[in-house]
Design an enzyme around this catalytic site. Structure first.
Site, mmCIF file in Angstrom:
data_model
loop_
_atom_site.group_PDB
_atom_site.id
_atom_site.type_symbol
_atom_site.label_atom_id
_atom_site.label_comp_id
_atom_site.label_asym_id
_atom_site.label_seq_id
_atom_site.Cartn_x
_atom_site.Cartn_y
_atom_site.Cartn_z
ATOM 1 N N ASN A 127 39.037 -17.882 26.639
ATOM 2 C CA ASN A 127 39.394 -16.768 25.765
ATOM 3 C C ASN A 127 39.768 -17.312 24.388
ATOM 4 O O ASN A 127 40.708 -18.080 24.300
ATOM 5 C CB ASN A 127 40.582 -16.004 26.369
ATOM 6 C CG ASN A 127 40.893 -14.749 25.606
ATOM 7 O OD1 ASN A 127 40.069 -14.249 24.852
ATOM 8 N ND2 ASN A 127 42.099 -14.248 25.766
ATOM 9 N N HIS A 182 41.172 -20.987 17.354
ATOM 10 C CA HIS A 182 39.920 -20.878 18.120
ATOM 11 C C HIS A 182 38.985 -19.736 17.680
ATOM 12 O O HIS A 182 38.723 -18.804 18.440
ATOM 13 C CB HIS A 182 40.192 -20.773 19.618
ATOM 14 C CG HIS A 182 41.324 -19.871 20.034
ATOM 15 N ND1 HIS A 182 41.407 -18.554 19.674
ATOM 16 C CD2 HIS A 182 42.428 -20.108 20.780
ATOM 17 C CE1 HIS A 182 42.492 -18.028 20.193
ATOM 18 N NE2 HIS A 182 43.133 -18.953 20.862
ATOM 19 N N ASP A 188 41.717 -26.707 22.019
ATOM 20 C CA ASP A 188 42.277 -25.703 22.930
ATOM 21 C C ASP A 188 42.252 -26.232 24.365
ATOM 22 O O ASP A 188 41.976 -25.491 25.316
ATOM 23 C CB ASP A 188 41.534 -24.365 22.821
ATOM 24 C CG ASP A 188 42.339 -23.216 23.436
ATOM 25 O OD1 ASP A 188 43.471 -23.448 23.898
ATOM 26 O OD2 ASP A 188 41.824 -22.078 23.456
ATOM 27 N N HIS A 198 43.366 -26.479 34.007
ATOM 28 C CA HIS A 198 43.610 -25.630 35.165
ATOM 29 C C HIS A 198 43.131 -26.366 36.403
ATOM 30 O O HIS A 198 42.151 -27.112 36.343
ATOM 31 C CB HIS A 198 42.853 -24.299 35.052
ATOM 32 C CG HIS A 198 43.397 -23.370 34.019
ATOM 33 N ND1 HIS A 198 44.657 -22.821 34.101
ATOM 34 C CD2 HIS A 198 42.860 -22.909 32.870
ATOM 35 C CE1 HIS A 198 44.864 -22.050 33.045
ATOM 36 N NE2 HIS A 198 43.797 -22.086 32.280
ATOM 37 N N ARG A 203 51.024 -28.122 29.517
ATOM 38 C CA ARG A 203 51.468 -27.509 30.789
ATOM 39 C C ARG A 203 52.852 -27.935 31.269
ATOM 40 O O ARG A 203 53.320 -27.415 32.266
ATOM 41 C CB ARG A 203 50.457 -27.795 31.909
ATOM 42 C CG ARG A 203 49.042 -27.350 31.608
ATOM 43 C CD ARG A 203 48.953 -25.869 31.345
ATOM 44 N NE ARG A 203 47.562 -25.404 31.240
ATOM 45 C CZ ARG A 203 47.198 -24.354 30.529
ATOM 46 N NH1 ARG A 203 48.091 -23.655 29.848
ATOM 47 N NH2 ARG A 203 45.941 -23.987 30.477
ATOM 48 N N ASP A 220 50.422 -18.452 21.108
ATOM 49 C CA ASP A 220 49.066 -18.680 21.616
ATOM 50 C C ASP A 220 48.927 -18.375 23.105
ATOM 51 O O ASP A 220 49.792 -18.697 23.906
ATOM 52 C CB ASP A 220 48.622 -20.116 21.376
ATOM 53 C CG ASP A 220 47.205 -20.326 21.838
ATOM 54 O OD1 ASP A 220 46.312 -19.640 21.320
ATOM 55 O OD2 ASP A 220 46.986 -21.130 22.766
#
Lengths: 312, 424
Positions: B277, B231, B304, B308, B63, B151
């Site tokens: 996802n 993934h 992955d 958040h 991030r 990605d």
């Protein structure tokens, strides 16, 4: 007897006894609407917030009338008048509303599960007035009330629901409700409008309208939305009406005392031929009348009585 | 400085599996295996523990730059070492996107300053992840990028993907593909099936993933490029990868712990912590993922890791961001595969170390003279996942509160102890 949960979020979380309680209460409420003075003081001093995040005419009006007939103070918030347009989150909006100590929040939202999210963050009862494609419990309850009013029972009846099941919260809640009350439910529509795994409700599925209608005690049509045509779910209204629309010829397949129902608004000439919508078997306006009664019952059971006092 | 890691079961897949000592001297591995009796500055008692090459996670989102309230390179690296990972590959969907050497160097500088896990930047395939124009692969590789990926989104245009693969082949770099046919996925927010139908949520069919896996395999076949599929979540994708490997296509693939641990049922009650996802699939898909790990169709386990904040997660389900964090839970969840008899311990360790290292061209292994990146694992240690205690800045973890078994008790990078688990 009272409800187990503070909220009415979906039919799945109601027991058979609770559904019967709501329907029986609604029968009493229906009587109020037939009086010359259509108002009782039952919810005087109670506050009901109608929080409609998604446009709605008939459900909102119905809840509004219900609250007024019970003397509740009701206020309406829409997406445009709430702080949601200022970027406030749904949870913050709900908490702020809750801080003003309402007795019930009635919520309509385009996102499935939004009422559940709110219910976890407020003390007062939350009534789901429709969330996305997920649930529309007050509609299913008024549908069950209408059928029970005309047939005297729900168990052992054959209910055909025809239309866009995929996008219909009405269909989902009715599947749960009617199956729970012992009816046999058969769903019908083009394969593009039948969601995967829908049989898990304990219903059957057919693509043949005649087969769905055959021997049905109730035929419920769902509104076909024009935008689904652009999405490729069906080629044209003309073809939909021809293959899946209910007309007088098809109606002969059904039982001789069949009930024709529709949650509205009706697309005349698409899912329902005008002569059937206005015909002798149609109970569409009874549904509307029962909608007020059911919503009065829900407000009474959620906002009224001792429940809230115990909580405080 | 001489450190002896004493008496553990040393597993370096393909090289060694023995009980003994690992000696680390001045940041390098000195010896692996034989009991060591020379004086050491520090002796680590590793009896009943596993001593393995530092774990490598080839798929994380740190991030930074741009979304530092979710995670920073430092906090992500801290989460990595707390989970036993000595190296992570950072995906480029930051703001700005890692599509130029300055951003690549910035990431490496920040990682160096943090001094915890190694961070290997993955640069974008296309500028701004827009799918329109290639990023400057040569310069990015020189700056330190180890692979290319858009990605988070697929490279929609088949011609663009073909060019990316051809061009990457010139630098012997893998193209790492987020396989998703966006048009078919449509407005879906979870797996298409019974649970989505009951919850009234729009579904994403398996084919939205597998169609793109098949396309990318076809393009890898056409170009001879190295394709790594991110993934993998469903049986159809696995079948396509298995068939491609059988005919010699240069394709590798990873899955994430949530795909072999959870199913779509985890979404019940609109739990946004189970929204990611590709989405969580059915029990049959989970079984297919496990089988594919066992038979080698899936080469690597990668988390992955997608931090958040509650701003993105405590909202309506269809509005919530995709992704869960994984660095601090991956090891015990993966060890369950051994307990469940899905694959032997050595194979599992390989999927967390040497195999992904080979795919991404990273150093890995307990090799005398090599860098001392080592993880000591207590496979019997039982503990309860507590998201509040994570080193990650985010808490979006569906495993919060789970009792688990197995944990990294010591993580070493370049011979420095960068993490020690608190006493049980």
């Amino acid at each position: 007897m009272q409800l187990t949960h503070k909220d009415i979020l979906d039919i799945a979380s109601l027991s058979v006894a609770e559904i019967e309680l709501i329907l029986d209460t609604a029968v009493q409420m229906r009587e109020i609407s037939s009086r010359p003075i259509k108002k009782v003081p039952t919810l005087r001093g109670k506050t009901v917030v109608h929080f409609f995040y998604e446009p709605s005419t008939r459900t909102k009006t119905s809840f509004d009338v219900a609250a007024k007939r019970l003397s509740a103070d009701s206020l309406s918030l829409s997406k445009s008048t709430s702080s949601l347009v200022k970027g406030e989150t749904l949870i913050d909006t709900a908490r702020n509303l809750d801080a003003m100590a309402p007795d019930a929040i009635v919520i309509r939202h385009s996102s499935a599960g939004a009422p559940h999210l709110i219910a976890r963050h407020v003390r007062c009862g939350v009534i789901n007035a429709g969330d996305g494609r997920h649930a529309h419990p007050s509609q299913a309850l008024l549908d069950m009330l209408t059928v029970r009013q005309h047939k005297g029972r729900l168990d052992g009846l054959r209910i055909a629901i025809i239309g866009d099941i995929t996008h219909s919260r009405v269909a989902r809640s009715n599947c749960e409700g009617f199956v729970k009350m012992g009816s046999e439910v058969v769903l019908c529509g083009p394969p593009t409008m039948i969601p995967k795994g829908v049989e898990s409700y304990g219903v059957s599925v057919t693509g043949d309208v005649d087969e769905a209608i055959a021997g049905a005690d109730v035929v419920m049509l769902l509104r076909i939305q024009k935008e689904r045509q652009q999405a490729g779910l069906f080629p044209s209204e003309r073809e939909y009406a021809r293959v899946y629309g209910l007309n007088r010829r098809r109606l002969k397949m059904a039982g001789s005392d069949v009930l024709i129902m529709h949650p509205g608004p009706v697309n005349r000439g698409v899912e329902l031929a005008p002569e059937v919508a206005d015909g002798p078997f149609s109970v569409i306006l009874d549904q509307v009348a029962n909608g007020v009664a059911v919503r009065m019952a829900l407000l009474l059971l959620v906002a009224g009585g001792t429940r809230n006092e115990n909580q405080d | 400085m001489r450190i002896r890691i004493s008496g553990g079961r040393i597993i370096d897949p393909g090289r060694i599996d023995t009980v003994g000592d690992v000696v680390v001297e001045n940041g390098k591995i000195r010896s692996v295996g034989p009991p060591d009796s020379e004086a050491a500055d520090q002796v680590i008692d590793a009896r009943n523990c596993l001593v393995v090459p530092g774990l490598i996670d080839v798929h994380v989102h740190l991030r930074e730059p741009g979304h530092e309230y979710k995670e920073t390179i430092a906090s992500g690296a801290a989460a990595a070492v707390a989970g036993g990972f000595t190296a992570v590959c950072a995906m480029p969907n930051t703001n700005p996107v890692n599509d130029n050497a300055q951003v690549t160097r910035f990431i490496l500088d920040r990682a160096r300053a943090a001094g915890l896990a190694r961070v290997y930047p993955v640069a974008s395939i296309t500028r701004g992840l827009k799918g329109e124009q290639l990023s400057e692969f040569a310069e990015l590789k020189e700056a330190g990028a180890v692979a290319f990926s858009d990605d988070g989104r697929p490279v929609v245009g088949s011609r663009m993907m073909r060019r990316a693969m051809e061009y990457a082949r010139g630098f012997d770099m893998p193209i790492v593909s987020h396989c998703e046919e966006l048009d078919l996925a449509g407005d879906g927010v979870m797996n298409e099936g019974v649970v989505a139908t009951r919850l009234g949520l729009a579904g994403i069919p398996n084919a939205a993933e597998s169609i793109m896996v098949m396309r990318d395999i076809a393009l890898a076949e056409l170009t001879g490029a190295r394709l790594h599929v991110c993934h993998v979540s469903c049986a159809e994708s696995i079948a396509a990868i298995r068939a491609a490997k059988d005919r010699g296509v240069r394709v590798t693939a990873e899955t994430a712990p949530h795909y072999f641990t959870l199913t779509e049922e985890a979404v019940a009650e609109y739990d946004t912590r189970a929204k990611m996802n590709p989405p969580l699939r059915t029990a049959a898909d989970r079984q297919a993922v496990r089988q594919a790990l066992a038979d080698g169709t899936l080469d690597a386990i990668a988390t992955d890791h997608a931090p958040h904040s509650i701003l993105e997660k405590e909202v309506e389900f269809d509005q919530a961001a995709n992704g869960i964090i994984g660095l601090e839970t991956a090891l015990p969840l993966s060890l369950r595969l051994v307990a469940d008899g899905v694959l032997p311990l050595t194979d599992l360790i390989a999927k967390l170390t040497v195999t992904p290292a080979r795919v991404f061209g990273l150093p890995c292994g307990l090799i005398p003279g090599g860098a001392a990146d080592i993880t000591v694992i207590d496979p019997q240690r039982t503990w309860t996942v507590d998201a509040e205690r994570f080193a990650s800045l985010s808490r979006n973890c569906p495993f919060d509160g789970w009792p688990v078994t197995g944990r990294a008790v010591l993580t070493m990078v370049d011979g420095r102890i960068v993490y020690e688990a608190p006493e049980a």
